[in-house]
Design a protein around this motif. Sequence first.
Motif, PDB file in Angstrom:
ATOM      1  N   VAL A 274      18.144   8.511  25.400  1.00  0.00           N
ATOM      2  CA  VAL A 274      17.794   8.784  24.151  1.00  0.00           C
ATOM      3  C   VAL A 274      18.672  10.034  23.411  1.00  0.00           C
ATOM      4  O   VAL A 274      18.288  10.144  22.394  1.00  0.00           O
ATOM      5  N   SER A 275      19.368  10.671  24.226  1.00  0.00           N
ATOM      6  CA  SER A 275      19.927  11.805  23.737  1.00  0.00           C
ATOM      7  C   SER A 275      21.249  11.896  23.169  1.00  0.00           C
ATOM      8  O   SER A 275      21.787  10.982  23.596  1.00  0.00           O
ATOM      9  N   LEU A 276      21.205  12.783  22.218  1.00  0.00           N
ATOM     10  CA  LEU A 276      23.030  13.017  21.690  1.00  0.00           C
ATOM     11  C   LEU A 276      23.757  13.007  22.833  1.00  0.00           C
ATOM     12  O   LEU A 276      23.758  13.602  23.925  1.00  0.00           O
ATOM     13  N   SER A 277      25.008  12.230  22.644  1.00  0.00           N
ATOM     14  CA  SER A 277      26.028  12.436  23.576  1.00  0.00           C
ATOM     15  C   SER A 277      27.245  12.041  22.916  1.00  0.00           C
ATOM     16  O   SER A 277      27.457  11.867  21.564  1.00  0.00           O
ATOM     17  N   ALA A 278      28.455  12.430  23.616  1.00  0.00           N
ATOM     18  CA  ALA A 278      29.870  12.297  22.926  1.00  0.00           C
ATOM     19  C   ALA A 278      30.213  11.072  22.488  1.00  0.00           C
ATOM     20  O   ALA A 278      30.841  10.717  21.516  1.00  0.00           O
TER      21      ALA A 278
END
Lengths: 472, 367
Positions: A274-278
Amino acid sequence: MLLPDILILSACLILLRNLPGRNLQRNLLLILTVIFVFKLQPIVPIRNFDFWFPFLSIGLTILCWHLCSRSTQKKDLHDFLIILAAVVCVELTRLLDIPSLFTKTRPPQLQPFLVVLLLFLFLLSLTRFLHISDQKIMLTSGMVFLIFILILLKTPSLTLGTSRFLRMISGQSPENAAVSDIRWLGVSYLVFRILSILIDTRNGRKFSMLLGDFMIYVCFPPALSAGPIDRYDRFYKDLHAVPSELSEDFIAALERIASGLFKKFILADSLSIVSLSAQNSHLWIQPIWAWSALFFYGLQIYFDFSGYSDIAIGLGRLIGIHLPENFQHPYLKPDIAKFWNNWHMTLTQWIRSYVFNPITRKLRSDKTHPKPQWLIILVTQMITMLLIGLWHGVTLNFLIWGAWHGAGLFLHQHYYQATKNWIINLQGHNRFLYHVYTFFSTAITILFVMTGWIWFVIPKTGDALQFFSRLF
Amino acid sequence: MNKIFRIICKSLLILFVLLVLYSLTQPVQWLGKISFYNWIFPGRERLPFGENPRIAYNFSLNNLDAMFASHKLHRAEKQDEDFRVLFIGDSSLWGTLLKPEETLPGRLDRQEMMIHGKKMKIQTYNLAYPTLALSKDLLILNRAIQYQPDLIVWSMTMESFPFDKQLSTALVENNLSEFLSIAQKTDLHAAWLPASITPDRYAMTLLGQRRDLADLIRLQLYGFMWAGTGIDQNYPSEYPKPMTDLDPDAMFHGIEGPYPDEMMEWDILSAAHRLAGPIPILIMNEPILMSHGKNSEIRYNFYYPRQAYDVWRETLLKTCKSNQWPVLDVWDVLPPSDFSNSAIHYDATGAEKIQKLLSDAMESILN
């Protein structure tokens, strides 16, 4: 480190701890260390490089020990033979039909192995010869070489070139080369450990660690992949201290390993979904989700890293080695300076010892052109943070991330100087207001650190700026 | 060493007790009903399905409770003026490569329609699931009718009929006991159905259910991604177009010529109607690609030889007529250009064309 590796390593360390005789224990730990350098190395798409990268790690360690050490004990030859035997054993598993015993793929053929081994022995003799003539030049060359390796592996274009070259000499198509091909386990930590000794020796500090002890220190399996970066003198003391009963360490070690496993394999791995990624930075529809993804990334990287550190510390305790703490609730600190004193502590301490302090001393000692205090602080903090940024990768985004924190530390320093008396007064006279103040300063610190992660996680500056706009 | 031995023994004993408790309580059955969807995250527009979760933010699981709990239908309120239409079917209806609002149910949602002389708002729910088997549709229908539908639209194609397809979907295979009870309830007797299931002891343990448990957690986590991005499948910018040059092969599931009726699951249609009771079911023979390439005189497309498909289609229409089941036959209404990556997957333009036909068909059977 994967779960089976952690379990095997735990079992091996417990067995070692219960063996009679310090010598036997230490020699077996040396063999275990060498074997685990190979065992922990992940699979590499370039043929046989899941053997050659660990081989290089061991080779570099021996070479650098050779450059620094003043030890003249017979035991060193004995250690060298043990290391050589362990490496040869790993190579000989090629003849056995057991897949992934010590290396992820079959070790290379015997002829290239012998050629490389002979080359290495020749290089070792050569350094011995040159070492006698001028140690200082040799040490400087060693440092430059290690920094060159780091730059090579951390700069995407150079890494790609390296991958192409390695593919070519392995008889593979260079067209398929990718930056991710060069997965050399723990090389950043290994280089920093070795560098500290090269620098100290170059500065005149006597280094007389035995080869085996040095190998165990540099390649200590629990700390090989993700730190902590221990100090060699502290490590050496633990390695040679008479071990207490395992039961004393056992519960503490188990607690630490369990906590690490929970952080890494449950919390961090779940948060990674669920985390931010490129890849997802441009997909968030509303600011609330974008903020949440950003905070989840901040938590993920913390749990991942501190989880690994916990596992390493726990595994270390099983053999009686107390590795230093790496994370101490960094997100609960009320200012950015305290955050950095508690985030990846061993790396920051390393940089402080070998970069920040020498530069500060140098700038302060320049009496002919005295520099203002604020400039010294700005320069040293900026250099320190830029280096920490570049340690993660020689790319613009990591440079900006480093500058972000360098600027944060500089501004905080100024703010602290201006409000120091007021804060002390508040702490002494109005506890409630002080707690409110601490609460808000912690919140602002978290916000600053979290927004800083945007530069860290999104490689393209344009995408990172676009994500900033999505937050509002 | 003794102390360590005692610690290990105690830990193993506690672990053993927990494992036994787990096997006795079978928490995975009721855990599926607990969901963040429709509470923290909006309910999904379609049932969870996907093969590349990291990109699609969606994945396939076998827990029907969890699947329905994640759907927006689960907590949808029905007003007096709402007319609830549930859609069941395969991937063409689920909407492979289509955004939720581009699918048939998505296009018909919130439309107004005259029903029995009264203006009503259509409330549509996509309960299609991308595998081809009527058994899977029956399994979903059994759950769907608990949500008070006013009409069920069942989109189907010939590939879902053969016996060998019925137990081939993971959803039916992993919910076989539920399917057997539906078969019993609807008096469905099928040669391919096992008489009973021998309980698998291992499957009742924590180890046996570890994947199911992990899936429940993952479904909730991907709910965050669904809520934050509105994405529930992978939308590649490029994909292979369906074949139009075909092999000179007149066989369907290994048989040349018309596929025997006794090897197709026609009885599931009756079973579904028995299950739905008074709720009308509109059967839709979904569009297929009709190629004009090489060997197109033998086959319509990758799936169907002409002869087998024509006979099946005739039987379908006859069966519907004899049972007075409403049917919408749109098998040939779309040109090849309206298909995306398969001979049964229509694109947004195709969906728009079908929507009009379906809307008319719904209005005519409801008035």
